[in-house]
Design an enzyme around this catalytic site. Structure first.
Site, mmCIF file in Angstrom:
data_model
loop_
_atom_site.group_PDB
_atom_site.id
_atom_site.type_symbol
_atom_site.label_atom_id
_atom_site.label_comp_id
_atom_site.label_asym_id
_atom_site.label_seq_id
_atom_site.Cartn_x
_atom_site.Cartn_y
_atom_site.Cartn_z
ATOM 1 N N LYS A 107 -0.658 -6.421 4.465
ATOM 2 C CA LYS A 107 0.772 -6.704 4.598
ATOM 3 C C LYS A 107 1.587 -5.447 4.344
ATOM 4 O O LYS A 107 1.738 -5.035 3.201
ATOM 5 C CB LYS A 107 1.179 -7.810 3.614
ATOM 6 C CG LYS A 107 2.683 -8.116 3.646
ATOM 7 C CD LYS A 107 3.053 -9.246 2.701
ATOM 8 C CE LYS A 107 4.570 -9.413 2.590
ATOM 9 N NZ LYS A 107 4.966 -10.440 1.622
ATOM 10 N N LYS A 128 -1.154 -4.994 0.033
ATOM 11 C CA LYS A 128 0.217 -4.869 0.535
ATOM 12 C C LYS A 128 0.777 -3.518 0.135
ATOM 13 O O LYS A 128 0.462 -3.013 -0.946
ATOM 14 C CB LYS A 128 1.031 -6.026 -0.053
ATOM 15 C CG LYS A 128 2.528 -5.991 0.216
ATOM 16 C CD LYS A 128 3.207 -7.251 -0.336
ATOM 17 C CE LYS A 128 4.720 -7.124 -0.331
ATOM 18 N NZ LYS A 128 5.402 -8.273 -0.938
ATOM 19 N N ASP A 157 2.424 -12.592 -4.622
ATOM 20 C CA ASP A 157 2.467 -11.155 -4.371
ATOM 21 C C ASP A 157 2.592 -10.443 -5.713
ATOM 22 O O ASP A 157 3.638 -10.495 -6.353
ATOM 23 C CB ASP A 157 3.665 -10.787 -3.480
ATOM 24 C CG ASP A 157 3.492 -11.268 -2.039
ATOM 25 O OD1 ASP A 157 2.794 -12.287 -1.822
ATOM 26 O OD2 ASP A 157 4.067 -10.639 -1.127
#
Lengths: 498, 313
Positions: free
Chosen positions: B245, B209, B144
């Site tokens: 996400k 995300k 991430d």
């Protein structure tokens, strides 16, 4: 306009990517279960009491979602309409002389009592009219209450309706309302009439009388003096009796242009004041710099809200050519996710068509569109076996001379046309007998200002659609009628200024 | 939104990928909250949401012991009922090897690691890339990353995109999730533009995300919607399916179901799967489990019946 189907990429022969809105996560039924507290039989409401019709005749009212009978409704004849007007005439002196603040108290009480019984009324509205419960729950009933609250506030401030002049109520008002928003149209009519000190004879639509007559229970509970509001149910004949009655000082009608014209003719040469809120064929303009996903949402809200049974529905979509294909593709993807079916299910987006007659009219007009060469797009949703349903429909390749581009369909049917320049858009948008509403979608404020001045429509929505507020006047140009409802302008149509 | 405050490069990108109307987006997502999900549909939604959780702990006080307990919770969120494992655990790079030891191979739970000087991203690029490579070497299945918001807001869009490309390369076989940190981008227009910057260089199976969870505003239905629509438009134009996400701020099962309804109605069936949709969360898991237990037994259990192994964002 190019063929709108999902086109394969011109560079390769592989299938174009497409989204699948299938059955991976199907929702269980989520029915609203509140008790609508229906009576098997509804009488007329005259002089503060439920009264049997003098003819003794009743007609059936059904649930358009399953065609089952809901109740019997008293059919008002000329004698009943006469009695209603007599009661309203008797009630007028005391009601009109009541201090405004006192009239306001009644209206506040009515609004609060409706809020107390909101779920019950929402269910009754959906049962009798076919609209999705989420709309009657989140729009019709709260908006009805809002209109009574708003006009309650005006009752003791009438001197500010026309500053510098004195205003007086007109007298007895005859009102005829349509079936698409039974409670809300009743509020649009009663709110300003009562706030201004008039008394009322109102006829609900033939197919949707239940919530009107249930509303009489609220008027009783609020202690409204007898005769101030009278309800006479029935069809066209009853309506004609209400309109033609010599005792009426004003007629207010919402409904079709055809009937509106007949009323206008019949009132010629009389002293009666008249306001008409009639049909529409609104243009919803999508410019090339519009936020497209939100515009698509606005298109959906504009035409599929209340199954398209909305006089200001955005039924003519005018899209700038450079984005037309894109908008249509997004729109088709979006309507694939609309949920059509049982109006009482909380997840239903599009409910039942109000009546068999209306379903026939929609079906006939859609057939004419196909015959005249437009391309019809409908999602493959399963419709219930019983009841009146119609798939959300989008026509592309529509030209200005097609019937579906000119006539009001009053159903979930959208006609898509294109334009190249803004001037062409204005010309096409105004090339209609109607002028009730219009929509503009663009990222540029200057274009909004230009178009809202040039579009000949009573309401122009910018980057939104179908937004209503009791403080905002609503009404049309040309064959969409005259007079305004809501706001200060709406009140002016219920008073004598002098 | 003050349009003139945007750098010219960003304005050009917004012109190219399309603008977003704030009022319209928020009106759209408000409708998701009116959906009524009952019975089997509710159970399916809750179970699917559990399987999409990236169970997260990102704190200075994290220890190998805390991470081990997080991993146990990830594999088996509750000791009764038939509750699936979560998608992944999400930890700092220094904790990846502890997570790997705790989970072993073949647990089905993936290891995600934040990298690239999370949460600020304010470190030299070579340091950030080295961090990514280290995390992958230690056993991270997913990385991430945070984008360079400073460069984005200064209009250096090419630099932002080049950095993402470099991280894609550094990831090797690991999947990448690109954190836009939406609360620092200020407007929906910028969120859509930033989504495209990332989408154009990431691979099938990578994600975009919303946030780090370290700022005031995290995932909302509004920015989730804008990013889902960007994913959809990119997929329809290129055929490359990216995942999404939302992270931070999703604490209740009810919220999670609303986010899933947005997925169902925007991207359709293929995204109702943890290979394409994740929740970055920790407190959410126990609420999902609690609601599932309520559906199974018919009664709400007291909170102390559910193990606390993941109190973080």
């Amino acid at each position: 306009m190019p063929a709108p189907s999902a086109r394969p990429s011109s560079r390769s022969s592989r299938r174009a990517p497409e989204l699948r809105f299938g059955d991976r996560w199907t929702f269980d039924p989520a029915p609203e279960t509140a008790d609508p507290k229906l009576k098997p039989r509804y009488d007329l409401f005259i002089n503060g009491r439920f009264t049997a019709p003098k003819s003794g005749r009743y007609f059936e009212t059904i649930n358009p979602a399953d065609e089952r009978k809901l109740a019997e409704i008293a059919l008002a004849g000329a004698a009943d309409v006469d009695a209603a007007y007599a009661a309203a005439r008797r009630a007028f002196p005391a009601w009109s002389r009541l201090p405004g603040a006192e009239r306001g108290k009644y209206l506040f009480r009515i609004a609060r009592l409706l809020q107390d019984r909101a779920r019950e009324f929402a269910v009754a509205e959906t049962l009798n009219g076919g609209k999705p419960i989420k709309e009657s729950r989140d729009f019709d009933v709260p908006m009805t209450a809002a209109h009574f609250f708003y006009h309650a506030g005006w009752a003791d401030k009438l001197e500010y309706v026309a500053p510098g002049a004195r205003v007086a109520p007109l007298g007895v008002v005859g009102q005829v309302i349509p079936w698409n928003f039974p409670l809300l149209m009743l509020a649009w009519k009663l709110g300003p009439a009562l706030a201004a000190g008039n008394t009322v004879v109102l006829k609900p639509a033939e197919t949707t009388s239940i919530t009107c007559l249930k509303f009489a229970e609220i008027l009783q509970e609020a202690g409204l003096p007898p005769g101030v509001v009278n309800f006479v149910a029935g069809a066209g004949e009853t309506g004609a009796a209400v309109v033609a009655h010599p005792s009426a000082d004003k007629i207010a009608f919402t409904g079709s242009t055809e009937v509106g014209k007949a009323i206008l003719r019949s009132l010629a040469g009389t002293e009666k004041k008249l306001t008409l809120e009639l049909g529409g064929k609104a243009a919803n303009l999508i410019l090339d710099d519009a936020p497209l996903d939100q515009a698509v949402e606005g298109i959906v809200n504009g035409i599929f809200f209340n199954q398209g049974h909305v006089c200001c529905a955005g039924s003519r979509l005018l899209v700038q050519e450079s984005v037309a294909e894109e908008v249509l593709a997004r729109l088709r993807r979006r309507i694939a996710t609309l949920r059509v079916g049982d109006p009482m299910d909380k997840n239903t987006d599009i409910g039942a068509i109000n009546s068999r007659a209306q379903l026939k009219r929609i079906t006939a007009l859609v057939a004419s569109g196909v015959r005249e060469g437009a391309t019809l797009h409908q999602p493959a949703c399963v419709l219930p076996e019983k009841g009146f349903y119609f798939r959300p429909s989008v026509f592309s390749d529509v030209t200005m001379s097609h019937r579906i581009a000119r006539e009001e369909i009053f159903g979930p049917v959208l006609s898509v046309l294109t334009f190249r320049t803004i001037d062409e858009a204005v010309e096409k948008a105004n090339n209609t007998a109607y002028g009730l509403s219009a929509g503009v979608w663009t990222g540029k404020g200057s274009r909004i200002l230009k178009l809202s001045a040039e579009l000949k429509a009573g309401v122009v929505w910018a980057n939104t659609y179908n937004k209503f507020d009791p403080a905002s006047p609503f009404g049309g140009y040309k064959e969409s009628g005259f007079g305004r409802e809501g706001g200060r302008h709406g009140l002016l149509d219920y008073v004598r200024v002098g | 939104m003050v349009v003139n405050a945007q750098p010219a490069a960003l304005r050009r990108l917004i012109d190219e990928v399309g603008n977003v109307d704030q009022v319209g987006v928020e009106e759209r997502v408000a409708k998701y909250a009116t959906r009524s999900i009952k019975k089997t549909a509710k159970v399916w939604g809750l179970r699917t949401a559990v399987s999409m959780v990236d169970l997260t702990t990102l704190e200075g006080k994290d220890t190998p012991g805390k991470v081990a307990s997080l991993c146990a919770k990830a594999r088996r969120p509750h000791d009764t009922g038939d509750i699936p494992a979560v998608a992944a655990v999400c930890v700092y790079p220094s904790m990846v090897r502890h997570a790997r030891r705790a989970l072993g191979e073949g647990s089905g739970v993936r290891i995600a690691s934040v990298a690239t000087a999370f949460p600020s991203g304010q470190a030299p690029l070579r340091t950030r890339l080295a961090e990514v490579r280290a995390a992958v070497e230690e056993g991270a299945d997913e990385i991430d990353m945070v984008i360079n918001r400073g460069a984005f807001l200064a209009g250096e869009l090419g630099r932002v995109q080049d950095e993402i490309s470099a991280v894609v390369e550094a990831c090797g076989p690991a999947a990448l999730k690109v954190i836009l940190e939406v609360s620092e981008l200020e407007a929906y227009d910028s969120i859509r533009a930033a989504s495209f910057l990332a989408l154009r260089v990431i691979r099938e199976g990578d994600f975009i995300k919303t946030s780090t969870g370290k700022t005031g505003l995290n995932a909302t239905l509004g920015n989730n919607q804008v990013m889902l629509e960007a994913i959809r438009d990119h997929y329809l134009a290129t055929g490359v399916a990216a995942g999404m996400k939302p992270a931070g701020g999703i604490r209740t099962a009810k919220q999670a179901l609303q986010f899933l309804i947005a997925v169902k109605e925007t991207l359709g069936d293929a995204w109702l799967d943890n290979t394409r949709y994740r929740f970055g969360a920790s407190a959410l898991l126990n609420d999902l489990v609690r609601q599932l237990e309520k559906e199974r037994t018919g009664a709400y259990q007291a909170p102390f019946y559910f193990s606390e192994a993941a109190e973080s964002y």
